[in-house]
Design an enzyme around this catalytic site. Structure first.
Site, PDB file in Angstrom:
ATOM      1  N   LYS A 273       0.855  -1.175   0.000  1.00  0.00           N
ATOM      2  CA  LYS A 273       0.000   0.000   0.000  1.00  0.00           C
ATOM      3  C   LYS A 273       0.902   1.240   0.000  1.00  0.00           C
ATOM      4  CE  LYS A 273      -3.839  -0.115   3.158  1.00  0.00           C
ATOM      5  NZ  LYS A 273      -4.890   0.823   3.026  1.00  0.00           N
TER       6      LYS A 273
ATOM      7  N   ASN B 101     -12.343   4.256  -6.762  1.00  0.00           N
ATOM      8  CA  ASN B 101     -11.988   4.424  -5.355  1.00  0.00           C
ATOM      9  C   ASN B 101     -11.426   5.810  -5.117  1.00  0.00           C
ATOM     10  OD1 ASN B 101      -8.992   4.453  -4.215  1.00  0.00           O
ATOM     11  ND2 ASN B 101      -8.939   3.330  -6.165  1.00  0.00           N
TER      12      ASN B 101
ATOM     13  N   CYS C 124      -0.230  12.027  -7.299  1.00  0.00           N
ATOM     14  CA  CYS C 124      -0.593  12.683  -6.041  1.00  0.00           C
ATOM     15  C   CYS C 124      -0.488  14.181  -6.225  1.00  0.00           C
ATOM     16  CB  CYS C 124       0.377  12.326  -4.927  1.00  0.00           C
ATOM     17  SG  CYS C 124       0.704  10.603  -4.806  1.00  0.00           S
TER      18      CYS C 124
HETATM   19  C1  LIG Z   1      -8.473   0.413  -3.632  1.00  0.00           C
HETATM   20  C2  LIG Z   1      -7.251   0.805  -4.415  1.00  0.00           C
HETATM   21  C3  LIG Z   1      -6.168   1.409  -3.769  1.00  0.00           C
HETATM   22  C4  LIG Z   1      -5.028   1.777  -4.483  1.00  0.00           C
HETATM   23  N1  LIG Z   1      -3.967   2.358  -3.826  1.00  0.00           N
HETATM   24  C5  LIG Z   1      -2.837   2.674  -4.516  1.00  0.00           C
HETATM   25  C6  LIG Z   1      -1.702   3.222  -3.828  1.00  0.00           C
HETATM   26  O1  LIG Z   1      -1.689   3.385  -2.604  1.00  0.00           O
HETATM   27  N2  LIG Z   1      -0.603   3.565  -4.583  1.00  0.00           N
HETATM   28  C7  LIG Z   1      -0.560   3.364  -5.947  1.00  0.00           C
HETATM   29  O2  LIG Z   1       0.457   3.673  -6.581  1.00  0.00           O
HETATM   30  N3  LIG Z   1      -1.620   2.815  -6.605  1.00  0.00           N
HETATM   31  C8  LIG Z   1      -2.740   2.477  -5.933  1.00  0.00           C
HETATM   32  N4  LIG Z   1      -3.804   1.898  -6.600  1.00  0.00           N
HETATM   33  C9  LIG Z   1      -3.711   1.649  -8.055  1.00  0.00           C
HETATM   34  C10 LIG Z   1      -3.376   0.179  -8.369  1.00  0.00           C
HETATM   35  O3  LIG Z   1      -2.136  -0.190  -7.808  1.00  0.00           O
HETATM   36  C11 LIG Z   1      -3.362  -0.075  -9.902  1.00  0.00           C
HETATM   37  O4  LIG Z   1      -2.382   0.744 -10.498  1.00  0.00           O
HETATM   38  C12 LIG Z   1      -4.707   0.219 -10.549  1.00  0.00           C
HETATM   39  O5  LIG Z   1      -5.769  -0.194  -9.729  1.00  0.00           O
HETATM   40  C13 LIG Z   1      -4.854  -0.436 -11.921  1.00  0.00           C
HETATM   41  O6  LIG Z   1      -4.729  -1.832 -11.856  1.00  0.00           O
HETATM   42  P1  LIG Z   1      -6.017  -2.837 -11.750  1.00  0.00           P
HETATM   43  O7  LIG Z   1      -6.952  -2.432 -12.846  1.00  0.00           O
HETATM   44  O8  LIG Z   1      -5.454  -4.208 -11.899  1.00  0.00           O
HETATM   45  O9  LIG Z   1      -6.617  -2.600 -10.407  1.00  0.00           O
HETATM   46  C14 LIG Z   1      -4.957   1.527  -5.892  1.00  0.00           C
HETATM   47  C15 LIG Z   1      -6.047   0.908  -6.533  1.00  0.00           C
HETATM   48  C16 LIG Z   1      -7.173   0.536  -5.822  1.00  0.00           C
HETATM   49  C17 LIG Z   1      -8.312  -0.130  -6.551  1.00  0.00           C
END
Ligand SMILES: Cc1cc2nc3c(=O)[nH]c(=O)nc-3n(C[C@H](O)[C@H](O)[C@H](O)COP(=O)(O)O)c2cc1C
Length: 302
Positions: free
Chosen positions: A44, A68, A129
């Site tokens: 995270k 989210n 960010c």
């Molecule tokens: C609930 C949630 C929390 C996330 N928190 C972070 C984070 O703390 N840092 C980050 O770089 N990406 C964060 N992401 C992005 C994911 O790491 C990823 O890049 C993004 O969800 C796309 O991949 P996916 O379609 O497989 O979920 C978060 C995504 C979700 C859904």
């Protein structure tokens, strides 16, 4: 069958990782699966001080995905290093710390702390960010700012630095170049796409913060296009992320030019999906006479 690959001097046993924010700090999964079998666990997002995150509601389901606005809630870099990292290392897993800041100084301070942590394998910098000093514009949406930030962080760490790109830009190639010029060892792409959803009964946004990050299978074609564009632009390895839900998706990202992939939203549906995909990719390679996964990387024919 060889599925190993490297980022800088760091060697990974395979090419499947868990994406930041979708696998906690990895620890709560250690009894449900063998987290050491995955290429790496990405934590995270961590910040210099603990962060509470945004008010509820901060999750909304969408067609083939989710929105989210968690707000990067986390325990802070010190508590991670003290309470979680030692337990994670004991499992034998490769651990990559995802981190962020709201100023360049905060990024640098957090990176220094992570660099000093024994056993931590690499850093992944989240640049999606807001830059508080620049009126809230994201670090990852200005190539000059991004290159400078990458160089400053790279200067304070001996560990491999992966920079995670924001997809909320017109031309991702510029950003891939900026990160490479700044000295990053790898790129991960993509983070979430900004979206929103409205409850038509109340006419209110479904998220308290109105907008949020879209993830899941809905974003896969966009992510694949961006990985393809980055891979044609830079020489450093690309880690593909976005909507991956099957071994066919993994192979698609590899062919587009990704050296490895991360699984995000699908962890919420099936927590052990990454471990399953590690063995399915091996089976896929055996069935298709592929001796080394690198044969697939960038194998796109146009
Ligand atoms: C609930 C949630 C929390 C996330 N928190 C972070 C984070 O703390 N840092 C980050 O770089 N990406 C964060 N992401 C992005 C994911 O790491 C990823 O890049 C993004 O969800 C796309 O991949 P996916 O379609 O497989 O979920 C978060 C995504 C979700 C859904």
């Amino acid at each position: 069958m060889n599925s190993r690959f490297s980022i800088g001097s760091l060697k990974f046993k395979n090419r499947i990782m868990t994406a930041s924010g979708t696998f906690g700090y990895g620890l709560k999964f250690k009894d449900k699966m063998d987290i050491a079998k995955i290429g790496a666990i990405i934590t995270k997002g961590l910040s210099l001080k603990p962060k509470e995150g945004n008010p509820m509601p901060r999750i909304a389901e969408t067609t083939a995905g989710m929105l989210n606005s968690i707000g990067l809630q986390n325990v802070g870099v010190d508590a991670f290093g003290k309470n979680m990292l030692p337990k994670l290392i004991k499992t034998g897993a490769m651990v990559i710390a995802n981190f962020f800041g709201d100023s360049e100084g905060e990024y640098v301070e957090t990176a220094k702390k992570l660099d000093a942590m024994d056993g931590l394998h690499a850093l992944e910098m989240n640049v999606s960010c807001p830059n508080v000093k620049k009126g809230g514009i994201q670090f990852g949406t200005d190539p000059e700012v991004l290159e400078k930030l990458t160089a400053r962080v790279k200067a304070v760490t001996q560990k491999p630095l992966i920079v995670k790109l924001s997809p909320n830009v017109a031309d991702i190639k510029q950003f891939a170049r900026a990160v490479e010029n700044g000295g990053a060892d790898a790129i991960s792409a993509i983070n979430t796409l900004i979206g929103m959803a409205i409850d038509i009964k109340t006419k209110k946004p479904k998220l308290h913060r109105v907008t949020g990050g879209l993830s899941g299978p809905a974003i896969k074609p966009v992510a694949l296009r961006m990985v393809y564009e980055c891979a044609r632009t830079v020489k450093i390895p690309i880690i593909g992320i976005g909507g991956i839900a099957s071994v066919e998706d993994v192979v698609e990202f590899l062919i587009a030019g990704a050296s490895a992939v991360q699984i995000g939203t699908m962890n919420f549906v099936e927590p052990a999906i990454s471990q399953r995909l590690v063995s399915e990719l091996e089976t896929y390679c055996k069935e298709n006479d592929i001796e080394d996964v690198s044969e697939l990387v960038g194998a796109i024919e146009i």
